[in-house]
Structures are given as structure tokens and as C-alpha cells.
Design an enzyme around this catalytic site. Structure first.
Site, PDB file in Angstrom:
ATOM      1  CG  HIS A 131      -2.197  -0.604   1.122  1.00  0.00           C
ATOM      2  ND1 HIS A 131      -2.200  -2.243   1.322  1.00  0.00           N
ATOM      3  CD2 HIS A 131      -3.599  -0.569   0.595  1.00  0.00           C
ATOM      4  CE1 HIS A 131      -3.330  -2.653   1.180  1.00  0.00           C
ATOM      5  NE2 HIS A 131      -4.342  -1.631   0.741  1.00  0.00           N
ATOM      6  CE  LYS A 135      -4.023  -0.248   4.557  1.00  0.00           C
ATOM      7  NZ  LYS A 135      -5.341   0.347   4.692  1.00  0.00           N
TER       8      LYS A 135
END
Length: 232
Positions: A131, A135
Site C-alpha cells: 500500500h 496508510k
């Protein structure tokens, strides 16, 4: 429908545009904790905030008998309390670690593959998720959902971040650039490897799925998942 968006970051803004394109009215765009007044008599709330704020945000909405679609991850230790709150207030709650149609099909594929592979001790399983660097939680909610799907259909007993032992299922979380989300499940033996993988190109699929879930839940009471929405 009248939709309130709680958590007005990148996802919230995409949800806003998709909601209006599908003919809905966005009656609240909130970056702060909602109140009865600020929710503006919404028919449904779509909540994409952060792990620290999610529980309180959701609770306020459910206490005002407004159904909630929640895509915030990293707070799930309090999920049973939220589900009970929805039931006690005669409204509805739906949590999705990922609202993408493709990811939910991937969840089903993952569970079926885990059932097949559970017969073959030659293979060990491992998960990887990648990700963007912004995040906050690791592993991702999607990776946890994949791990839970494998555990329910195999001999693994729990998941663990990074290195594992015995019957623990390893999840490796990588944070890189602006990657929207890539999830891989590996089955490895001494002679070969099986991999299934989902790659998101952007956030639009997540946002569209959340709006579709909001449309679906409008007249319902209880606790639901994307499996209910998609009939999987």
C-alpha cells in the site's frame, strides 16, 4: 438518497462525486466527529475516517438510527460493540475491509483455493500486501480478511505480521510510493508456487462499492457484509 460522508479525505471526495453521479444528494461532508445536527437527516452514512476516530463516529450515527457503511480499518477490536449498537438501535451496519467488486470476488476465490490446498501438506501459505506510504494500519484490513478466509478453511490457527512459526499464517506488509493496494496469496512447495493476486489501479472501485452498499442497505436492519450486497 441523502448521504452523509464522515471522513472527507481522498476517499471521501471520490465517494462524493460517485454519489452525485448516481443521483444521490450529499447532505454532509464531515472531517470532524458527527453530531445529530451535522448529519442533516441523512438516510445513510458512509464512514471512511481513521482508526482512532472510527468507533466514536460510527456510534454517534447508529445512536441516531442512521445506517452506516464503514470502510475504515484498524479498529476492529471494537467491532462487536458496534454491531450490538446497530441491533439495539434498530438500524443497520455494514463493515467492509474493501468494497471493490474485484476484491470481494478475490475473497471468494481465496476461500475456495484454501479449501482445495488444505489437503496438501506439501504447500505452505503466505500473504503479501503493498500500500501507499500514508496508510496508517498494517497489515491492511483486506489482508486480514484474506487471512481469516484462509484460516477458516485450512489448518492455520492464526495470522501474524512478518515471520511465523507452527500454524501461524504470515502476512508481509509493504509501504511503497502511492500504491492503491496490491494483495497476493502464495502457496509454496519445494518444487513450485501457486499465486493469486489482486491489483487495484486506483481508489474508484473502492468508492463505487461503498456507494452501492449504501444503496443496498437503505431499508434494512441488522449487521451485513459485502457478501450480502453481492450475493456471494
Amino acid at each position: 438518497m441523502k448521504i452523509a460522508i464522515v471522513g472527507y479525505g481522498k476517499m471521501g471526495k471520490i465517494i462524493d462525486g460517485i454519489s452525485q453521479n448516481r443521483g444521490h444528494e450529499v447532505v454532509a461532508r464531515l472531517k470532524e466527529t458527527p453530531t445529530k445536527e451535522s448529519l442533516n437527516n441523512a438516510d445513510v452514512v458512509i464512514e471512511f475516517s481513521n482508526p482512532e476516530a472510527a468507533f466514536h463516529n460510527i456510534s454517534v450515527c447508529l445512536e441516531n438510527q442512521i445506517p452506516v457503511i464503514c470502510g475504515t480499518t484498524g479498529w476492529l477490536d471494537k467491532k462487536p460493540a458496534v454491531e450490538q449498537l446497530a441491533i439495539d438501535n434498530g438500524t443497520a451496519f455494514l463493515y467492509g475491509s474493501n468494497f471493490s467488486l474485484g476484491v470481494n470476488l478475490f475473497f471468494a476465490l481465496n476461500e475456495n483455493l484454501a479449501k482445495m490446498m488444505s489437503r496438501f501438506n506439501e504447500y505452505s501459505c503466505q500473504l503479501e500486501e503493498i500500500h501507499h506510504i500514508h496508510k496508517k494500519d498494517a497489515p491492511s484490513g483486506t489482508a486480514i480478511s484474506l487471512a481469516e478466509g484462509i484460516i477458516a478453511n485450512s489448518g492455520y490457527e492464526a495470522w501474524k505480521l512478518d515471520e511465523t512459526k507452527d500454524k501461524e499464517l504470515g502476512i508481509f506488509a509493504i509501504r511503497k510510493d502511492e500504491v492503491p493496494g496490491t494483495h497476493s496469496v502464495f502457496y509454496r512447495s519445494e518444487v513450485d508456487e501457486i499465486e493469486i493476486k489482486h491489483t487495484a489501479y486506483n481508489r474508484n472501485g473502492f468508492a463505487l462499492g461503498a456507494v452501492i452498499a449504501a444503496e443496498w442497505i437503505a431499508d434494512k436492519k441488522g449487521v451485513f457484509s459485502m457478501k450480502d450486497v453481492l450475493g456471494l
